[in-house]
Design a protein around this motif. Sequence first.
Motif, PDB file in Angstrom:
ATOM      1  N   ALA A 154       0.879  -1.345   0.016  1.00 36.35           N
ATOM      2  CA  ALA A 154       0.192   0.061  -0.041  1.00 36.35           C
ATOM      3  C   ALA A 154       0.845   1.357  -0.018  1.00 36.35           C
ATOM      4  O   ALA A 154       1.888   1.388   0.564  1.00 36.35           O
ATOM      5  N   ALA A 155       0.460   2.206  -0.794  1.00 29.97           N
ATOM      6  CA  ALA A 155       1.269   3.514  -0.835  1.00 29.97           C
ATOM      7  C   ALA A 155       1.257   4.198   0.492  1.00 29.97           C
ATOM      8  O   ALA A 155       2.383   4.833   0.760  1.00 29.97           O
ATOM      9  N   ASP A 156       0.393   4.222   1.609  1.00 28.18           N
ATOM     10  CA  ASP A 156       0.756   4.776   2.731  1.00 28.18           C
ATOM     11  C   ASP A 156       1.696   4.060   3.785  1.00 28.18           C
ATOM     12  O   ASP A 156       2.028   4.845   4.634  1.00 28.18           O
ATOM     13  N   ARG A 157       2.248   3.067   3.169  1.00 27.31           N
ATOM     14  CA  ARG A 157       3.435   2.276   3.849  1.00 27.31           C
ATOM     15  C   ARG A 157       4.708   2.778   3.299  1.00 27.31           C
ATOM     16  O   ARG A 157       5.815   2.506   3.949  1.00 27.31           O
ATOM     17  N   GLN A 160       7.155   5.268   5.608  1.00 28.10           N
ATOM     18  CA  GLN A 160       8.075   4.392   6.570  1.00 28.10           C
ATOM     19  C   GLN A 160       9.040   3.363   6.056  1.00 28.10           C
ATOM     20  O   GLN A 160      10.229   3.284   6.433  1.00 28.10           O
ATOM     21  N   LYS A 183      -2.793   1.370  -6.821  1.00 27.90           N
ATOM     22  CA  LYS A 183      -2.945   2.249  -5.481  1.00 27.90           C
ATOM     23  C   LYS A 183      -1.780   2.020  -4.388  1.00 27.90           C
ATOM     24  O   LYS A 183      -2.168   2.305  -3.308  1.00 27.90           O
ATOM     25  N   GLY A 184      -0.625   1.459  -5.008  1.00 27.87           N
ATOM     26  CA  GLY A 184       0.582   1.402  -4.229  1.00 27.87           C
ATOM     27  C   GLY A 184       1.715   1.409  -4.884  1.00 27.87           C
ATOM     28  O   GLY A 184       1.884   1.912  -5.879  1.00 27.87           O
TER      29      GLY A 184
END
Length: 275
Positions: A154-157, A160, A183-184
Motif C-alpha cells: 500500500a502507498a501509505d506504507r 516508513q 494504488k500502491g
Amino acid sequence: MEAESDQVFDIELKLLLEAILLRYQHDFRNYSVASLRRRMEQAMQRFACNTLSQLQDKVLHEPAVFAQMLPFFTVQVSEMFRDPEYFKALREQVVPVLKTYPSIKIWVAGCSSGEEVWSLAILLEEEGLLERTMLYGTDINPDALKIAEAGIYAADRLAQFSTSYQLAGGRKSLSEYYTAAYKGAIFDRRLRQQLVFADHSLATDSVFSEVHLVSCRNVLIYFNRELQDRAAALFHEALVNRGFLGLGMKESLRFNAQAGNFCEFSRHEKIYQRI
C-alpha cells in the motif's frame, strides 16, 4: 466461577488445536498459551461464537472458516527494513562473509507478507550478491504468501519503508526499486527472479535446503519452549558451518536447547553464528 470458566476455556482450546491438527495438519499445540487465549477470544468475536466449542464446530465443518482463522494464529505484522540496525549489521558484518561463497541461500522463516524478503533482496542487489543468491520465504498462511509473491504494498506504507531503508544503510532511493501501481507500489520483477515463496511449518516440517543465513524474526516469541527448541534445531540443521541466524530484538537463544551450538555474532542485533 471465573477460574472454572478459564479451566473450561483451556480444555476447549486443547480440543480445538487437536481438531485443527487432525483436520488440516496444522499444529498449533506448542504455541504460547497466553497468546492463543487472546487470539481465540478475538476469533470468537470475529465469527460470532459464544464458546470455543462453537468455533471448533465451524472450523471442522467449514474449511473457509479455517482459512480465515489462520491470521489469528500467525502474526501478520511486517515492515520493510524493520529494525534498521539489524539490516545495517547484515550489510556491514554478515555480507562480507557471504561474499566468500560462490553461491548463497537465505531462508526467511515465518516471512508473513514478504516485506523482509524483499528488503533482503534489495540489500543483496546493492551489495552485488543477488544474482548468486536464492532467497526462500516460508510461512504457513497461503494468503500472506500470495501477497509476498506479488510484491505489492500500500502507498501509505512507503514513507516508513523509505525511512527505514535509509537508516539501514540504503545506497539509493527506495523508489528506484518499485513502480506505482494498484494504488500502491509493485516491487521490481528483477528482484523477484531470485525469490521463492513456499508453505512451511516450523512445528511439523523438516529442513528443505542447506542455507548460509536464516532470518526468523519475531516468530519464536509466539512459541512455547518446546517449539522454540524444535525451530532452533531446524535452523542449526539447515545452516552451513559458521552460517548465520538472525532473531527478533526480543528473542534470544540463551535458554534454548541449541544455545551451545551457536555463538553471539552481533549481540545487540541478535545475530548468531553456527559453531
